[in-house]
Design an enzyme around this catalytic site. Structure first.
Site, short mmCIF file in Angstrom:
data_model
loop_
_atom_site.label_atom_id
_atom_site.label_comp_id
_atom_site.label_asym_id
_atom_site.label_seq_id
_atom_site.Cartn_x
_atom_site.Cartn_y
_atom_site.Cartn_z
N HIS A 91 0.85 -1.20 0.00
CA HIS A 91 0.00 0.00 0.00
C HIS A 91 0.88 1.25 0.00
O HIS A 91 1.99 1.26 0.54
CB HIS A 91 -0.93 0.00 1.22
CG HIS A 91 -1.97 1.07 1.16
ND1 HIS A 91 -1.71 2.37 1.55
CD2 HIS A 91 -3.26 1.05 0.77
CE1 HIS A 91 -2.81 3.10 1.38
NE2 HIS A 91 -3.76 2.31 0.92
N GLU A 160 -3.88 1.99 -7.72
CA GLU A 160 -4.24 3.16 -6.93
C GLU A 160 -3.26 4.29 -7.22
O GLU A 160 -2.16 4.31 -6.65
CB GLU A 160 -4.20 2.85 -5.43
CG GLU A 160 -5.20 1.84 -4.94
CD GLU A 160 -5.19 1.75 -3.42
OE1 GLU A 160 -6.18 2.16 -2.80
OE2 GLU A 160 -4.18 1.30 -2.86
#
Length: 241
Positions: A91, A160
């Site tokens: 992430h 993302e």
């Protein structure tokens, strides 16, 4: 790291209640997952067993070794034993705050796969701009993972754009679809025998998937996933699309 243990329990109960109103046949061709904090994992897994629809539970991270002198870290082997189905690695916050590089992320993805779970690998460019630059930034991240994970293993890529995380609006639909098409066209992805799914995250929520369904396999929700009603609404939209 937004919910208390009780909030996670309440969220899961509310989510299950609202999901029960969606026709089960509509949900039979999609996969739904929830990724709570580590302390809440076993409680969430136990709660989700009451669902008439299979719901995966994921972990937000793991170590790249199964065991050893790594105080404070979480073993992928233990996660598997607890009933975890997929593990999120790489992430943007892990990369920027904790200094995780592509090699570390790749090693974690390999550990997840080695333990019979699915790595959900977050990728994305740092700055808004040209599609080709974005694809090249993603290529470096994707290649590292694909070189570490067996070609027959399933991998989920969560695209993302870092600049879109937490923004008021997601990236533009054309940008997302063009970058994802570039990711799918990477040699390291094309040579794989295993399934590679690509999701979009970064201010993802209700109303978005209909615009992206031609090129995306699903969505990866952040803050919009904190609201059970919005979460279920998004699930229904994906299922209908």
């Amino acid at each position: 790291m937004y919910f208390s243990l009780q909030q996670t329990r309440d969220f899961t109960n509310s989510f299950l209640s609202k999901l029960a109103d969606v026709p089960i046949e509509l949900l039979s061709h999609i996969d739904i997952f929830i990724i709570p904090d580590f302390v809440s994992l076993t409680t969430t897994i136990a709660q989700l067993k009451s669902s008439s629809v299979a719901i995966w539970t994921g972990a937000q991270d793991c170590h790249w070794e199964d065991q050893g002198a790594f105080t404070g870290e979480v073993s992928p082997s233990v996660l598997r034993s607890a009933g975890v189905k997929l593990v999120e690695v790489g992430h943007a916050e892990r990369r920027s705050i904790f200094g995780e590089d592509d090699t570390m992320v790749a090693n974690k993805a390999a550990a997840v796969s080695r333990n019979g779970m699915i790595p959900l690998v977050c990728i994305g460019e740092k700055t808004q701009g040209d599609v080709h630059i974005a694809v090249e930034e993603c290529r470096v991240q994707v290649d590292a993972v694909m070189n570490a994970v067996p070609a027959e293993a399933e991998v989920i890529l969560a695209y993302e754009p870092v600049w879109a995380i937490g923004a008021s609006q997601p990236a533009g639909e054309k940008h997302i679809l063009d970058v994802v098409a570039g990711i799918r066209g990477l040699e390291s992805v094309g040579r794989r025998a295993g399934t590679t799914r690509v999701l979009y995250g970064g201010s993802a929520g209700p109303g978005l998937y209909e615009k992206l369904k031609s090129g995306l396999d699903g969505l990866f929700l952040g803050r919009f996933g904190h609201d059970p009603e919005q979460f279920v609404k998004t699930i229904q939209e994906v299922a209908e699309a």
